[in-house]
Design an enzyme around this catalytic site. Structure first.
Site, PDB file in Angstrom:
ATOM      1  N   HIS A 307       0.862  -1.196   0.000  1.00 59.02           N
ATOM      2  CA  HIS A 307       0.000   0.000   0.000  1.00 59.02           C
ATOM      3  C   HIS A 307       0.887   1.231   0.000  1.00 59.02           C
ATOM      4  CE1 HIS A 307      -3.149   2.839   1.146  1.00 59.02           C
ATOM      5  NE2 HIS A 307      -3.999   1.909   0.742  1.00 59.02           N
ATOM      6  N   ASP A 365      -7.846  -5.429   0.026  1.00 57.59           N
ATOM      7  CA  ASP A 365      -8.305  -6.338  -1.037  1.00 57.59           C
ATOM      8  C   ASP A 365      -7.906  -7.783  -0.825  1.00 57.59           C
ATOM      9  OD1 ASP A 365      -7.474  -3.559  -2.979  1.00 57.59           O
ATOM     10  OD2 ASP A 365      -9.512  -4.314  -2.698  1.00 57.59           O
TER      11      ASP A 365
HETATM   12  C1  SDX Z   1      -6.184  -0.002  -2.925  1.00 54.71           C
HETATM   13  O1  SDX Z   1      -4.371   4.562  -2.070  1.00 54.71           O
HETATM   14  C2  SDX Z   1      -5.334   3.937  -1.431  1.00 54.71           C
HETATM   15  O2  SDX Z   1      -5.749   4.308  -0.372  1.00 54.71           O
HETATM   16  C3  SDX Z   1      -5.911   2.714  -2.194  1.00 54.71           C
HETATM   17  C4  SDX Z   1      -6.945   1.875  -1.416  1.00 54.71           C
HETATM   18  C5  SDX Z   1      -8.230   2.636  -1.164  1.00 54.71           C
HETATM   19  O3  SDX Z   1      -8.951   2.259  -0.226  1.00 54.71           O
HETATM   20  O4  SDX Z   1      -8.542   3.555  -1.989  1.00 54.71           O
HETATM   21  O5  SDX Z   1      -6.386   1.444  -0.178  1.00 54.71           O
HETATM   22  C6  SDX Z   1      -7.349   0.636  -2.223  1.00 54.71           C
HETATM   23  O6  SDX Z   1      -5.917   0.334  -4.053  1.00 54.71           O
HETATM   24  C7  SDX Z   1      -5.307  -0.985  -2.166  1.00 54.71           C
HETATM   25  C8  SDX Z   1      -4.085  -1.477  -3.010  1.00 54.71           C
HETATM   26  C9  SDX Z   1      -4.585  -2.579  -3.957  1.00 54.71           C
HETATM   27  N1  SDX Z   1      -3.516  -2.958  -4.917  1.00 54.71           N
HETATM   28  C10 SDX Z   1      -2.882  -4.143  -4.819  1.00 54.71           C
HETATM   29  O7  SDX Z   1      -3.055  -4.959  -3.909  1.00 54.71           O
HETATM   30  C11 SDX Z   1      -1.930  -4.418  -5.986  1.00 54.71           C
HETATM   31  C12 SDX Z   1      -0.598  -4.938  -5.450  1.00 54.71           C
HETATM   32  N2  SDX Z   1       0.074  -3.849  -4.715  1.00 54.71           N
HETATM   33  C13 SDX Z   1       0.963  -2.998  -5.425  1.00 54.71           C
HETATM   34  O8  SDX Z   1       0.874  -2.921  -6.789  1.00 54.71           O
HETATM   35  C14 SDX Z   1       1.480  -1.796  -4.653  1.00 54.71           C
HETATM   36  O9  SDX Z   1       1.762  -2.227  -3.389  1.00 54.71           O
HETATM   37  C15 SDX Z   1       0.613  -0.555  -4.603  1.00 54.71           C
HETATM   38  C16 SDX Z   1       0.205  -0.107  -5.957  1.00 54.71           C
HETATM   39  C17 SDX Z   1      -0.605  -0.815  -3.781  1.00 54.71           C
HETATM   40  C18 SDX Z   1       1.436   0.528  -3.909  1.00 54.71           C
HETATM   41  O10 SDX Z   1       2.480   0.810  -4.763  1.00 54.71           O
HETATM   42  P1  SDX Z   1       3.537   1.983  -4.416  1.00 54.71           P
HETATM   43  O11 SDX Z   1       3.179   2.712  -3.176  1.00 54.71           O
HETATM   44  O12 SDX Z   1       3.740   2.809  -5.651  1.00 54.71           O
HETATM   45  O13 SDX Z   1       4.795   1.188  -4.034  1.00 54.71           O
HETATM   46  P2  SDX Z   1       5.874   0.696  -5.053  1.00 54.71           P
HETATM   47  O14 SDX Z   1       5.182   0.154  -6.286  1.00 54.71           O
HETATM   48  O15 SDX Z   1       6.879   1.781  -5.223  1.00 54.71           O
HETATM   49  O16 SDX Z   1       6.488  -0.544  -4.268  1.00 54.71           O
HETATM   50  C19 SDX Z   1       7.527  -0.336  -3.331  1.00 54.71           C
HETATM   51  C20 SDX Z   1       8.389  -1.599  -3.460  1.00 54.71           C
HETATM   52  C21 SDX Z   1       8.775  -1.903  -4.899  1.00 54.71           C
HETATM   53  O17 SDX Z   1       9.989  -2.611  -4.859  1.00 54.71           O
HETATM   54  P3  SDX Z   1      11.366  -1.732  -5.165  1.00 54.71           P
HETATM   55  O18 SDX Z   1      11.153  -1.083  -6.549  1.00 54.71           O
HETATM   56  O19 SDX Z   1      11.453  -0.705  -4.058  1.00 54.71           O
HETATM   57  O20 SDX Z   1      12.466  -2.754  -5.161  1.00 54.71           O
HETATM   58  O21 SDX Z   1       7.613  -2.740  -3.011  1.00 54.71           O
HETATM   59  C22 SDX Z   1       7.426  -3.636  -4.100  1.00 54.71           C
HETATM   60  C23 SDX Z   1       7.716  -2.876  -5.375  1.00 54.71           C
HETATM   61  O22 SDX Z   1       8.200  -3.770  -6.384  1.00 54.71           O
HETATM   62  N3  SDX Z   1       6.032  -4.059  -4.037  1.00 54.71           N
HETATM   63  C24 SDX Z   1       5.609  -5.315  -4.200  1.00 54.71           C
HETATM   64  C25 SDX Z   1       4.219  -5.263  -4.014  1.00 54.71           C
HETATM   65  N4  SDX Z   1       3.849  -4.008  -3.762  1.00 54.71           N
HETATM   66  C26 SDX Z   1       4.968  -3.259  -3.781  1.00 54.71           C
HETATM   67  N5  SDX Z   1       6.267  -6.456  -4.494  1.00 54.71           N
HETATM   68  C27 SDX Z   1       5.498  -7.583  -4.587  1.00 54.71           C
HETATM   69  N6  SDX Z   1       4.157  -7.627  -4.412  1.00 54.71           N
HETATM   70  C28 SDX Z   1       3.493  -6.483  -4.135  1.00 54.71           C
HETATM   71  N7  SDX Z   1       2.175  -6.502  -3.968  1.00 54.71           N
END
Ligand code: SDX
Length: 430
Positions: A307, A365
């Site tokens: 998140h 989720d």
């Molecule tokens: C919702 O914003 C809100 O409030 C949203 C929400 C709401 O109520 O409105 O809470 C609802 O959208 C919840 C999130 C649902 N999405 C997912 O579950 C999809 C999987 N999660 C990710 O795609 C990700 O965690 C996000 C999109 C939710 C957050 O992404 P960020 O904040 O942009 O973080 P990032 O992509 O920069 O990740 C940081 C690191 C990265 O690694 P590095 O580049 O630093 O090496 O963490 C890794 C990412 O690769 N990472 C994950 C991961 N999520 C982040 N690695 C594996 N699996 C994951 N799920």
């Protein structure tokens, strides 16, 4: 806005004072509104990781503590003691309602649950196998072609009517999208049912037999709706605010929010998460998927994990997990293999340094789809349910923005890295 101190930016030997505003909760904010005019520079923040887009008093999230407050009340307390329409009232008007206020509000929502009969024809234009989110985006946007007496955003009465209409009609439209996708006749709302029960009835009742709402499922669905009601300036809420800043009508703004929510990185994650858990299938295959999630060369991510704000447990995920145990236990399917895979995946991931170091925890989720699946919803209906639940949050944030005396059309700038000016060359000389 409470301005206590200032920060000083030094650029090319010149100093610029930036007011620092103190919130009631959360980090201080640097006010950079005059930065470009004074210093001729932009700030750069793709994804708005460090940017406050507005001043708001609706929802507060503390990502480090894993805390979520709606108008100061914690989501844990609301999920335990309140119900969705009461949370709607709280988000819209800022206070918990008295019994009389709640009764009046519920009565107004109930009397707006039907849609204009002619809207039924919209659905005929979609393929039966359309994703319900495609239908929802289209039909909600089309509400502005029907409800002309609630389009004027400068009229407080019309804003109020538009809010009530959308909270009331989104479940009806979402249920119609579901019925259309399964080739069953639309079911009209029933005013004798409560909000969640009415949605279950509109989705699962058929003309051939009586339908009785299961109170276990209705209560669980109402709790899921509460957990999704609002969440500060997330991507879809920011989309609604940006659309609203141009003066677009409320139905068009909510349709824009629905479109943004659909993405798998946002509201589409609940569908993607259940499909991932089903693909994993058994506990012994979890390590294979954990390895893929950690592999930089593999675009796969654990859906339902991570998140932007929560760097601790998403408090909604904790409530959702408890609800999954309760609902599946009451339905006698506590040994549901998908739930077992989800629990084991959470356990393994939270002991794995990759997830621990990146502070990746289950989000809202991760467990929601397991409950919705147990209720009989197809995965394609998971995000529409998120959308109908979040409508009150979008509307509340939209109303707050319209009433904000400082609000203006949102128009970010950019870091331009394209070509410098160059002369046109005729095609014969290229
Ligand atoms: C919702 O914003 C809100 O409030 C949203 C929400 C709401 O109520 O409105 O809470 C609802 O959208 C919840 C999130 C649902 N999405 C997912 O579950 C999809 C999987 N999660 C990710 O795609 C990700 O965690 C996000 C999109 C939710 C957050 O992404 P960020 O904040 O942009 O973080 P990032 O992509 O920069 O990740 C940081 C690191 C990265 O690694 P590095 O580049 O630093 O090496 O963490 C890794 C990412 O690769 N990472 C994950 C991961 N999520 C982040 N690695 C594996 N699996 C994951 N799920």
């Amino acid at each position: 806005m409470d301005t206590k101190t200032k920060a000083t930016l030094t650029l090319d030997g010149k100093s610029y004072d930036l007011p620092v505003h103190a919130p009631t909760l959360g980090p201080n904010v640097l006010d950079i509104r005059k930065l470009y005019a004074d210093a001729g520079v932009f700030t750069y923040d793709p994804g708005f990781t460090s940017t406050a887009s507005c001043e708001s008093s609706i929802t507060f999230i503390d990502g480090d503590k894993g805390e979520l407050l709606h108008r100061g009340y914690s989501i844990d307390e609301l999920a335990e003691h309140s119900h969705f329409l009461e949370v709607c009232y709280l988000l819209l008007y800022g206070e918990l309602p008295t019994a009389a206020q709640l009764s009046d509000f519920e009565g107004r929502v109930t009397r707006h649950t039907m849609v204009h009969e002619q809207m039924h024809y919209f659905f005929r234009g979609f393929r039966r196998d359309s994703h319900p989110m495609a239908t929802l985006v289209g039909v909600v946007g089309a509400m502005s072609a029907f409800y002309h007496d609630s389009l004027d955003i400068n009229d407080p009465w019309q804003r109020e009517v538009a809010a009530i209409r959308m909270i009331a009609k989104l479940p009806t439209i979402a249920a119609m999208a579901f019925k259309y996708s399964v080739g069953q006749p639309f079911v009209y709302p029933k005013n004798s049912l409560d909000y969640a029960g009415n949605f279950l009835h509109m989705c699962f009742a058929i003309p051939a037999e009586d339908y009785v709402v299961n109170p276990i499922l209705s209560k669980a669905l109402d709790r899921i709706m509460m957990l999704h009601a609002d969440h500060e300036q997330n991507a879809s809420t920011s989309t609604v605010r940006l659309a609203g800043s141009s003066g677009a009508n409320p139905f068009a703004c909510i349709a824009a929010g629905i479109a943004c929510l659909w993405g798998p990185a946002h509201g589409g994650a609940n569908q993607a998460c259940l499909e991932m858990l089903r693909e994993i299938g058994t506990v012994d295959r979890i390590p294979e998927f954990i390895a893929r999630a950690k592999n930089k060369d593999d675009p796969f991510r654990l859906m339902g994990f991570g998140h932007r704000v929560y760097k601790n447990f998403d408090p909604r995920a904790k409530v959702m997990k408890e609800s999954a145990d309760e609902v599946l236990g009451l339905l006698g399917i506590e040994n549901n293999p998908t739930l077992q895979v989800a629990k084991e995946m959470e356990r393994i991931a939270l002991e794995d340094d990759y997830f621990v170091s990146k502070k990746l925890y289950p989000n809202v989720d991760f467990y929601s789809g397991i409950i919705l699946d147990a209720m009989g919803f197809p995965t394609s209906m998971f995000t529409p349910i998120f959308a109908l639940s979040r409508t009150v949050g979008w509307i509340s944030q939209w109303k707050e923005m319209i009433a904000d005396k400082d609000q203006k059309i949102g128009r970010p700038r950019q870091l331009y890295v394209g070509e410098k000016h160059r002369k046109y060359v005729d095609v014969r000389h290229r």
